[in-house]
Design a protein around this motif. Structure first.
Motif: not given
Length: 221
Positions: A124-128
């Protein structure tokens, strides 16, 4: 014991072993057939099945399930059991959503399992978090709940870092804010009805509280 009785007992034992052997073989074949195939899931996720009018899942959910569209969830790295359950739920009144219900009904049970198995292998990619004015409220609710409203800490089920619990509660870390808010609102309105806990908890949250939690969740890693 006479020779006839002894011969009969031997025949009975041989027959029992044969039946047992056939049963074991059948069980093994069933287990093999039930085992999900991530490679087949990847093909269907990336390319769809034009002959049946099933589009590539990646067209909405992005490569590897890492959607770049805020209203479409990131599902790369999500638990296999959870994704499979949601695909099944989309075919029931408990989670009726025009687009996903149509496509989920077009998939066989094995295809649902294959897609779920593939997504579980992805990173999974990171969010912010985006709203510095509400992220602290989101942190407090996520980690400690709201006692006077009977809202349990989100972390008690989804983990302190949003990593979830396999087969029980989904991974939330890095999820799009817009999608998380939309799901909380759907639970609250009864439009999504496949989690007793989430339906009850969402009804006790205001829209601002939902947005604060969603923003905090987006920044978890």
């Amino acid at each position: 014991m006479n020779r006839v009785s002894l011969s009969f007992l031997k025949s009975l034992v041989v027959a029992s072993l044969a039946v047992s052997g056939f049963a074991c073989a059948a069980d093994a074949q069933h287990a093999a057939a039930a085992k999900a195939d991530p490679a087949k899931g990847a093909t269907l996720f990336d390319s769809g099945d034009a002959a049946r009018g099933v589009p590539a899942c990646a067209s909405c959910h992005g490569a590897g399930g890492n959607s770049a569209i805020a209203t479409n969830p990131k599902i790369g790295g999500q638990f296999e059991q959870y994704v499979y359950k949601q695909l099944v739920d989309f075919t029931t009144p408990n989670r009726n959503q025009a687009i996903m219900t149509t496509y989920a009904k077009a998939l066989s049970d094995d295809e649902k399992k294959n897609i779920a198995a593939y997504l579980a292998t992805q990173k999974p990619t990171a969010g912010a978090a985006r709203n510095k004015d509400s992220v602290e409220l989101g942190r407090k609710i996520y980690r400690g709940g709201i006692a006077d409203k009977g809202v349990a800490a989100c972390a008690s089920c989804h983990g302190a870092t949003g990593s979830g619990i396999p087969a029980k509660y989904p991974r939330l870390a890095g999820q799009h804010q817009d999608y998380t808010v939309a799901q909380l609102e759907a639970f609250k309105a009864g439009a999504r009805n496949n989690s007793v806990e989430m339906t009850a908890l969402s009804k006790r949250l205001t829209t601002d509280e939902m947005k604060a939690v969603a923003d905090y969740v987006a920044g978890l890693k």
